[in-house]
Design a protein around this motif. Sequence first.
Motif, short mmCIF file in Angstrom:
data_model
loop_
_atom_site.label_atom_id
_atom_site.label_comp_id
_atom_site.label_asym_id
_atom_site.label_seq_id
_atom_site.Cartn_x
_atom_site.Cartn_y
_atom_site.Cartn_z
N LEU A 9 9.84 -9.71 7.30
CA LEU A 9 9.30 -9.67 5.94
C LEU A 9 8.59 -10.98 5.58
CD1 LEU A 9 12.37 -8.04 4.12
CD2 LEU A 9 10.27 -6.90 4.86
N MET A 10 9.19 -12.10 5.97
CA MET A 10 8.63 -13.40 5.61
C MET A 10 7.37 -13.71 6.40
SD MET A 10 10.55 -14.37 3.19
CE MET A 10 9.93 -16.04 3.00
N ASP A 11 7.25 -13.19 7.62
CA ASP A 11 6.06 -13.47 8.43
C ASP A 11 4.80 -12.89 7.82
OD1 ASP A 11 7.52 -14.89 10.22
OD2 ASP A 11 7.68 -13.30 11.73
N ASN A 12 4.95 -11.86 7.00
CA ASN A 12 3.78 -11.27 6.34
C ASN A 12 4.15 -10.98 4.88
OD1 ASN A 12 1.30 -10.11 5.86
ND2 ASN A 12 1.46 -8.58 7.49
N LYS A 13 4.59 -12.01 4.19
CA LYS A 13 5.15 -11.82 2.85
C LYS A 13 4.11 -11.38 1.82
CE LYS A 13 4.99 -16.79 1.78
NZ LYS A 13 5.82 -17.95 1.40
N ASN A 14 2.83 -11.67 2.03
CA ASN A 14 1.81 -11.21 1.08
C ASN A 14 1.72 -9.68 1.08
OD1 ASN A 14 1.09 -13.78 0.26
ND2 ASN A 14 -0.47 -14.00 1.85
N LEU A 15 1.98 -9.08 2.24
CA LEU A 15 1.92 -7.62 2.35
C LEU A 15 3.27 -6.98 2.08
CD1 LEU A 15 0.19 -5.13 3.09
CD2 LEU A 15 0.88 -5.47 5.47
N PHE A 16 4.36 -7.63 2.55
CA PHE A 16 5.68 -7.04 2.43
C PHE A 16 6.48 -7.53 1.23
CE2 PHE A 16 5.55 -6.81 7.35
CZ PHE A 16 4.68 -5.74 7.27
N LEU A 17 6.18 -8.74 0.75
CA LEU A 17 6.93 -9.32 -0.37
C LEU A 17 5.99 -9.89 -1.42
CD1 LEU A 17 9.71 -11.24 1.62
CD2 LEU A 17 9.99 -9.10 0.35
N PRO A 18 5.15 -9.07 -2.03
CA PRO A 18 4.23 -9.60 -3.05
C PRO A 18 5.01 -10.13 -4.25
CG PRO A 18 4.25 -7.20 -3.09
CD PRO A 18 5.05 -7.61 -1.89
N ASN A 19 4.72 -11.39 -4.60
CA ASN A 19 5.44 -12.04 -5.71
C ASN A 19 6.95 -12.04 -5.50
OD1 ASN A 19 3.00 -12.48 -7.05
ND2 ASN A 19 3.13 -10.54 -8.13
N GLY A 20 7.38 -12.10 -4.24
CA GLY A 20 8.79 -12.15 -3.93
C GLY A 20 9.54 -10.85 -4.19
N THR A 21 8.82 -9.73 -4.28
CA THR A 21 9.43 -8.43 -4.59
C THR A 21 9.44 -7.53 -3.35
OG1 THR A 21 8.71 -8.57 -6.89
CG2 THR A 21 9.35 -6.40 -6.07
N LEU A 22 10.62 -7.03 -3.01
CA LEU A 22 10.77 -6.09 -1.91
C LEU A 22 10.84 -4.67 -2.48
CD1 LEU A 22 11.38 -5.47 1.13
CD2 LEU A 22 13.81 -5.74 0.56
N HIS A 23 10.12 -3.74 -1.85
CA HIS A 23 10.10 -2.35 -2.34
C HIS A 23 10.78 -1.44 -1.32
CE1 HIS A 23 6.76 -4.16 -4.66
NE2 HIS A 23 7.20 -3.34 -5.60
N LEU A 24 11.80 -0.72 -1.80
CA LEU A 24 12.49 0.27 -0.98
C LEU A 24 12.32 1.65 -1.61
CD1 LEU A 24 15.93 -1.42 -0.17
CD2 LEU A 24 13.80 -1.55 1.11
N ARG A 25 12.12 2.64 -0.77
CA ARG A 25 12.10 4.03 -1.23
C ARG A 25 13.36 4.73 -0.73
NH1 ARG A 25 7.32 7.34 0.96
NH2 ARG A 25 8.68 7.52 2.77
N CYS A 26 14.07 5.37 -1.65
CA CYS A 26 15.30 6.09 -1.31
C CYS A 26 15.05 7.58 -1.52
CB CYS A 26 16.45 5.60 -2.18
SG CYS A 26 17.97 6.57 -1.98
N ASN B 31 0.81 -1.22 0.00
CA ASN B 31 0.00 0.00 0.00
C ASN B 31 0.85 1.28 0.00
OD1 ASN B 31 -2.49 -1.46 0.18
ND2 ASN B 31 -2.05 -1.81 2.35
N GLY B 32 2.18 1.09 -0.05
CA GLY B 32 3.06 2.24 -0.02
C GLY B 32 3.33 2.76 1.38
N LYS B 33 2.89 2.05 2.40
CA LYS B 33 3.09 2.46 3.79
C LYS B 33 4.49 2.07 4.25
CE LYS B 33 1.15 1.94 8.45
NZ LYS B 33 0.11 1.27 9.26
#
Length: 383
Positions: A138-155, A107-109
Amino acid sequence: MWKRNSPIFTTDFCHARTEMTPYRRSIVWAIEEFNALNSSTTEDFRKLASNEKKVYTLKPFSVNGPSMTLILYLKSNYQSEDVYVDFLIEGGEVSTVGCEISVLDTNGKVIESKVERGRTFYSWTILEFWPLVSKRKLMDNKNLFLPNGTLHLRCSLETCFGGTSTKIEYCTRGVATDFKRNDDSSAVFAEEIATEKNPLESEEYFMKEVDGNDSFNHSIMKKNIRTSCRDSCPLKAALRYLHKDPTLSDINLRVGAKPYSVHRNILCSRCPTFKKIFGNDEKTVEIKDMDENTLCRLLQYIYTDTVEDLEVKNALNLFKTADEYQLSDLRHECSYFLRNNLSETNLCEILSLAKKYRDEELERDALALQEFSKLKDKIEREV
């Protein structure tokens, strides 16, 4: 400041300003196949194998700007695996750098965030975000934090490429009459030259060091500095008084049916466009293509060098007016506000403004948000 080999019997307190050229950027890094990343025990990214790290190269800010690279890897500790991020800056002309790296959910949070600042030494520096987040979280809630195995970082990045100007704005003479410099000291502190008649509490920001835990957003510090300087300057205090008192005004600006009493010399000296608008004998000038709210804020800036209580809607209008009236500092203030208040609801309007008026920083941040929104929608459709 002092004179070598010469006593000083009176001390002047000088207000000096060095203006830097800031560059700001915010990008979203989508790290695909994060689950396939192997962990390592080393903390030196140069010793990592290709399957133990993810690398993202950022575009330089300018032709002479430094090369910037993000390196992400998993560090295996005794009890857990943690995500480590290094930010490498090499070459170019850069003196200071600040960076905030945040982990985003679908959700971008922001779920985790770290801020680091530093200076370049020998033309390079490394900011270490150790650890950023644990892999278990991350793995404990991977549907929310790692959708399709993708991690999103904002710099979110801010750097300064040296000073554009340095000047002494004004002096308060005779702050102390019995002051001697200690030869063992390399600095003169405000406490030593303050007196009961000349307290320097309002100038404390000149001596204060920045706490490493401060928020990445410098807008509060910047506002405090400008407020302190504005309140302590007699000339600026006089201009604020004239802004509120129309007694000595010599011309009116009219928007619709309401006139605003102003001072011809002040407006012409602060804003070149008014020289073309004002005639020799005119007592009232009709201002077209501007609403009342925007005119009030424009006059507030001209007289006080500040803009208060901005909202996105009036910031958009004020940005256009600042561009038309050749007020580059005001335009920059509006652009900075808009960059810090970007959202999906106002993205289209702000992006259109940035493209029309060729504001590269604002356009870059808006495009980054647009890219993230598209990526989030794609992930949501695939889930």
